[in-house]
Design a protein around this motif. Sequence first.
Motif, PDB file in Angstrom:
ATOM      1  N   LEU A  45       0.846  -1.192   0.000  1.00 19.62           N
ATOM      2  CA  LEU A  45       0.000   0.000   0.000  1.00 19.62           C
ATOM      3  C   LEU A  45       0.882   1.244   0.000  1.00 19.62           C
ATOM      4  O   LEU A  45       1.911   1.285   0.671  1.00 19.62           O
ATOM      5  CB  LEU A  45      -0.908   0.017   1.240  1.00 19.62           C
ATOM      6  N   LYS A  46       0.435   2.242  -0.748  1.00 20.00           N
ATOM      7  CA  LYS A  46       1.179   3.486  -0.868  1.00 20.00           C
ATOM      8  C   LYS A  46       0.256   4.658  -0.561  1.00 20.00           C
ATOM      9  O   LYS A  46      -0.907   4.666  -0.967  1.00 20.00           O
ATOM     10  CB  LYS A  46       1.746   3.605  -2.287  1.00 20.00           C
ATOM     11  N   ALA A  47       0.785   5.639   0.180  1.00 16.68           N
ATOM     12  CA  ALA A  47      -0.010   6.819   0.529  1.00 16.68           C
ATOM     13  C   ALA A  47      -0.246   7.675  -0.705  1.00 16.68           C
ATOM     14  O   ALA A  47       0.665   7.895  -1.511  1.00 16.68           O
ATOM     15  CB  ALA A  47       0.705   7.631   1.600  1.00 16.68           C
ATOM     16  N   GLN A  48      -1.449   8.185  -0.848  1.00 18.69           N
ATOM     17  CA  GLN A  48      -1.798   9.060  -1.960  1.00 18.69           C
ATOM     18  C   GLN A  48      -1.684  10.532  -1.579  1.00 18.69           C
ATOM     19  O   GLN A  48      -1.768  11.401  -2.436  1.00 18.69           O
ATOM     20  CB  GLN A  48      -3.236   8.773  -2.423  1.00 18.69           C
ATOM     21  N   LYS A  49      -1.533  10.781  -0.268  1.00 22.03           N
ATOM     22  CA  LYS A  49      -1.372  12.154   0.196  1.00 22.03           C
ATOM     23  C   LYS A  49      -0.538  12.130   1.474  1.00 22.03           C
ATOM     24  O   LYS A  49      -0.190  11.064   1.982  1.00 22.03           O
ATOM     25  CB  LYS A  49      -2.732  12.802   0.460  1.00 22.03           C
ATOM     26  N   GLU A  50      -0.210  13.294   1.976  1.00 18.90           N
ATOM     27  CA  GLU A  50       0.605  13.373   3.190  1.00 18.90           C
ATOM     28  C   GLU A  50      -0.233  13.092   4.430  1.00 18.90           C
ATOM     29  O   GLU A  50      -1.397  13.490   4.520  1.00 18.90           O
ATOM     30  CB  GLU A  50       1.227  14.773   3.301  1.00 18.90           C
ATOM     31  N   PHE A  51       0.394  12.399   5.388  1.00 19.39           N
ATOM     32  CA  PHE A  51      -0.253  12.128   6.672  1.00 19.39           C
ATOM     33  C   PHE A  51       0.674  12.551   7.800  1.00 19.39           C
ATOM     34  O   PHE A  51       1.902  12.465   7.676  1.00 19.39           O
ATOM     35  CB  PHE A  51      -0.581  10.641   6.817  1.00 19.39           C
ATOM     36  N   LEU A  52       0.080  12.977   8.894  1.00 15.74           N
ATOM     37  CA  LEU A  52       0.819  13.367  10.086  1.00 15.74           C
ATOM     38  C   LEU A  52       0.603  12.330  11.187  1.00 15.74           C
ATOM     39  O   LEU A  52      -0.376  11.562  11.141  1.00 15.74           O
ATOM     40  CB  LEU A  52       0.360  14.750  10.565  1.00 15.74           C
ATOM     41  N   PRO A  53       1.480  12.271  12.195  1.00 16.69           N
ATOM     42  CA  PRO A  53       1.306  11.292  13.270  1.00 16.69           C
ATOM     43  C   PRO A  53      -0.081  11.372  13.900  1.00 16.69           C
ATOM     44  O   PRO A  53      -0.543  12.449  14.261  1.00 16.69           O
ATOM     45  CB  PRO A  53       2.397  11.697  14.280  1.00 16.69           C
ATOM     46  N   SER A  76       4.246   8.399  12.155  1.00 14.37           N
ATOM     47  CA  SER A  76       5.181   9.482  11.863  1.00 14.37           C
ATOM     48  C   SER A  76       4.677  10.204  10.619  1.00 14.37           C
ATOM     49  O   SER A  76       3.686   9.795  10.018  1.00 14.37           O
ATOM     50  CB  SER A  76       6.592   8.922  11.635  1.00 14.37           C
ATOM     51  N   LYS A  77       5.352  11.268  10.230  1.00 16.70           N
ATOM     52  CA  LYS A  77       4.957  11.983   9.024  1.00 16.70           C
ATOM     53  C   LYS A  77       5.198  11.087   7.808  1.00 16.70           C
ATOM     54  O   LYS A  77       6.267  10.508   7.648  1.00 16.70           O
ATOM     55  CB  LYS A  77       5.751  13.282   8.887  1.00 16.70           C
ATOM     56  N   ILE A  78       4.184  10.965   6.961  1.00 10.53           N
ATOM     57  CA  ILE A  78       4.255  10.117   5.777  1.00 10.53           C
ATOM     58  C   ILE A  78       4.000  10.992   4.557  1.00 10.53           C
ATOM     59  O   ILE A  78       2.990  11.700   4.492  1.00 10.53           O
ATOM     60  CB  ILE A  78       3.216   8.975   5.840  1.00 10.53           C
ATOM     61  N   SER A  79       4.897  10.950   3.601  1.00  5.55           N
ATOM     62  CA  SER A  79       4.757  11.762   2.396  1.00  5.55           C
ATOM     63  C   SER A  79       3.924  11.032   1.357  1.00  5.55           C
ATOM     64  O   SER A  79       3.842   9.787   1.363  1.00  5.55           O
ATOM     65  CB  SER A  79       6.143  12.073   1.803  1.00  5.55           C
ATOM     66  N   ALA A  80       3.302  11.774   0.463  1.00  2.63           N
ATOM     67  CA  ALA A  80       2.562  11.181  -0.650  1.00  2.63           C
ATOM     68  C   ALA A  80       3.525  10.326  -1.470  1.00  2.63           C
ATOM     69  O   ALA A  80       4.643  10.741  -1.765  1.00  2.63           O
ATOM     70  CB  ALA A  80       1.940  12.274  -1.506  1.00  2.63           C
ATOM     71  N   GLY A  81       3.105   9.111  -1.808  1.00  2.26           N
ATOM     72  CA  GLY A  81       3.947   8.199  -2.568  1.00  2.26           C
ATOM     73  C   GLY A  81       4.783   7.265  -1.718  1.00  2.26           C
ATOM     74  O   GLY A  81       5.410   6.334  -2.236  1.00  2.26           O
ATOM     75  N   GLU A  82       4.797   7.467  -0.392  1.00  2.00           N
ATOM     76  CA  GLU A  82       5.582   6.622   0.506  1.00  2.00           C
ATOM     77  C   GLU A  82       4.823   5.343   0.828  1.00  2.00           C
ATOM     78  O   GLU A  82       3.602   5.354   1.019  1.00  2.00           O
ATOM     79  CB  GLU A  82       5.881   7.392   1.791  1.00  2.00           C
ATOM     80  N   GLU A  83       5.555   4.214   0.898  1.00  2.09           N
ATOM     81  CA  GLU A  83       4.904   2.952   1.228  1.00  2.09           C
ATOM     82  C   GLU A  83       4.473   2.944   2.689  1.00  2.09           C
ATOM     83  O   GLU A  83       5.183   3.443   3.569  1.00  2.09           O
ATOM     84  CB  GLU A  83       5.824   1.762   0.970  1.00  2.09           C
ATOM     85  N   LEU A  84       3.307   2.348   2.938  1.00  7.54           N
ATOM     86  CA  LEU A  84       2.768   2.227   4.290  1.00  7.54           C
ATOM     87  C   LEU A  84       3.180   0.868   4.857  1.00  7.54           C
ATOM     88  O   LEU A  84       3.031  -0.157   4.182  1.00  7.54           O
ATOM     89  CB  LEU A  84       1.244   2.345   4.261  1.00  7.54           C
ATOM     90  N   SER A  85       3.691   0.852   6.054  1.00 15.08           N
ATOM     91  CA  SER A  85       4.151  -0.398   6.649  1.00 15.08           C
ATOM     92  C   SER A  85       3.632  -0.535   8.072  1.00 15.08           C
ATOM     93  O   SER A  85       3.378   0.454   8.754  1.00 15.08           O
ATOM     94  CB  SER A  85       5.684  -0.469   6.644  1.00 15.08           C
ATOM     95  N   VAL A  86       3.465  -1.788   8.491  1.00 17.11           N
ATOM     96  CA  VAL A  86       3.081  -2.106   9.865  1.00 17.11           C
ATOM     97  C   VAL A  86       4.014  -3.217  10.343  1.00 17.11           C
ATOM     98  O   VAL A  86       4.686  -3.863   9.548  1.00 17.11           O
ATOM     99  CB  VAL A  86       1.612  -2.585   9.967  1.00 17.11           C
ATOM    100  N   SER A  87       4.062  -3.428  11.654  1.00 18.78           N
ATOM    101  CA  SER A  87       4.917  -4.488  12.192  1.00 18.78           C
ATOM    102  C   SER A  87       4.077  -5.709  12.515  1.00 18.78           C
ATOM    103  O   SER A  87       3.072  -5.611  13.222  1.00 18.78           O
ATOM    104  CB  SER A  87       5.662  -4.017  13.441  1.00 18.78           C
ATOM    105  N   TYR A  88       4.484  -6.864  12.010  1.00 21.32           N
ATOM    106  CA  TYR A  88       3.767  -8.109  12.274  1.00 21.32           C
ATOM    107  C   TYR A  88       4.158  -8.712  13.620  1.00 21.32           C
ATOM    108  O   TYR A  88       3.468  -9.612  14.116  1.00 21.32           O
ATOM    109  CB  TYR A  88       4.069  -9.148  11.194  1.00 21.32           C
ATOM    110  N   VAL A  89       5.294  -8.289  14.173  1.00 16.98           N
ATOM    111  CA  VAL A  89       5.802  -8.865  15.423  1.00 16.98           C
ATOM    112  C   VAL A  89       6.226  -7.743  16.369  1.00 16.98           C
ATOM    113  O   VAL A  89       6.436  -6.607  15.949  1.00 16.98           O
ATOM    114  CB  VAL A  89       7.009  -9.804  15.171  1.00 16.98           C
ATOM    115  N   ASP A  90       6.375  -8.080  17.643  1.00 15.47           N
ATOM    116  CA  ASP A  90       6.851  -7.112  18.629  1.00 15.47           C
ATOM    117  C   ASP A  90       8.324  -6.820  18.356  1.00 15.47           C
ATOM    118  O   ASP A  90       9.119  -7.728  18.094  1.00 15.47           O
ATOM    119  CB  ASP A  90       6.661  -7.673  20.035  1.00 15.47           C
ATOM    120  N   PHE A  91       8.689  -5.556  18.442  1.00 16.31           N
ATOM    121  CA  PHE A  91      10.068  -5.159  18.165  1.00 16.31           C
ATOM    122  C   PHE A  91      11.047  -5.623  19.241  1.00 16.31           C
ATOM    123  O   PHE A  91      12.243  -5.775  18.985  1.00 16.31           O
ATOM    124  CB  PHE A  91      10.158  -3.623  18.040  1.00 16.31           C
ATOM    125  N   LEU A  92      10.550  -5.880  20.446  1.00 13.65           N
ATOM    126  CA  LEU A  92      11.431  -6.129  21.580  1.00 13.65           C
ATOM    127  C   LEU A  92      12.026  -7.540  21.558  1.00 13.65           C
ATOM    128  O   LEU A  92      11.881  -8.318  22.505  1.00 13.65           O
ATOM    129  CB  LEU A  92      10.692  -5.887  22.894  1.00 13.65           C
TER     130      LEU A  92
END
Length: 479
Positions: A21-29, A228-244
């Motif tokens: 998935l890719k953002a079509q516009k800018e997003f803020l936190p 975080s701030k996401i620019s238009a055209g930037e890929e959207l990512s999520v974490s499938y696992v805990d970072f710790l």
Amino acid sequence: MTKGGMESVELFTSEGKGRGLKAQKEFLPGDVIFAEPAYAAVVFDRTSTWATTTPWGATDLGRCGWKAAIQRGTWGCWLAVADQEPAVPRGAREPMASWLGLEREGSGLAEGCLVSIDDLQNHVESFSEEEKKELRVDVESFLEFWPPQSQQFGIQFISHIFGVISCNGFTLSDQRGLQAVGVGIFPNLCQANHDCWPNCTVIFNNGNHEAVRSMFHTQMRIELRALSKISAGEELSVSYVDFLSLSEERRRQLRKQYYFDCTCEHCQKRIKDDLMLAVKAGESKPSAEAVKEVVQLSKDTLEKINKARMEGLYHEVVKLCRECLKKQEAVLGDTNIYLLRILSIASEVLSYLQMFEEAADYAKRMVDGYLKLYHPNNAQLGMAVMRAGVTHWHAGLIEAGHGLICKAYAILLITHGPSHPITKDLEVMRVQTEMELRMFQQNEFMYYKMREAALKNQKIHVMPEPSNETSPSLFHKKE
């Protein structure tokens, strides 16, 4: 906060990852990029019973049979079953919700959906021989309890549905995010690729305090929110696992459960692994042998703790934690994951036992370590800081408690949003501790006298019993 929609994102081919998935516009936190209702979902409890919604209300349906009724959402469906034997096996229960959706709506592209359910990845070809054997058993169980007149699809497609749910299902948790209660399929969200340090998070938000079963009175909704701030055209990512966890451990978990090798920057460069394996700083640095010995002691202690918690022996848990911490503190650094795991358990169990001062000390040390490891807008970090704040408040440490609660509130406003029940509760807590802090600053002696009098007039508040399980993973994997 900005309210997003599916027009805010685009399905595209992500280099080295397949679709994404890719953002079509800018997003803020804190912005909601989009919210999606479940295509299909099913809730279960610890005794392998079913619970779901029927047109006449939410019901715990016990060990019941396959006969189904459908309550449709916007374009999904919910599964309800009638009281009849024989019981439906656990393995066959999850696909039935999706199955009803397919029969009722067809497997084509549904309204508002970027991809059809039959185009989702199933990774069946990557299953181990043991997993393939389990899959065959599940398919056979499914066919045994499914009405013959409804068996319009072949075994290959049924296997596909099982694979899709195993690899793409989202864990449905209670509003506190503490207990897994079911599985849902959200086809659009399934397209978001993994990153160990993502720019988005996923949260269930029904905006009310109803019991988890009654979530199914209304359309279950999942939100994709910007961290975080996401620019238009930037890929959207999520974490499938805990970072710790160490990067190699995260990669091993992702390979086992989701059949891909993580190539994110944090895994490739092993970012923060050094902090997670930190040893005591100073002139007398511990030897490699001493570190190895304490790490093994920590692993052995965690096994003993799990057994004691399962048996409800919480004083034994505290004893094990204290003994382990004594050895760890002379060798391991403040951000070492083994030290942090023991601190987390100790603070939780001590709070339950009403030993708040000791619990607060451990909770503060845990949070200090987490703040150096987690993404600053990580949902699990926010929840940990909130629990630490509440523990400090119970201990009468109003200044530290209020500070932690404010910090947690700032994080959860982004990860959960202002309408989420947890955030609403935290706002009430923040206002209360702010009022108490002003009173404390004006007259510390009088504050403690009033607090003591107030507590004497209240019934003893029993903290929630410590869970024997870790927080459920967002992404479902059939065990």
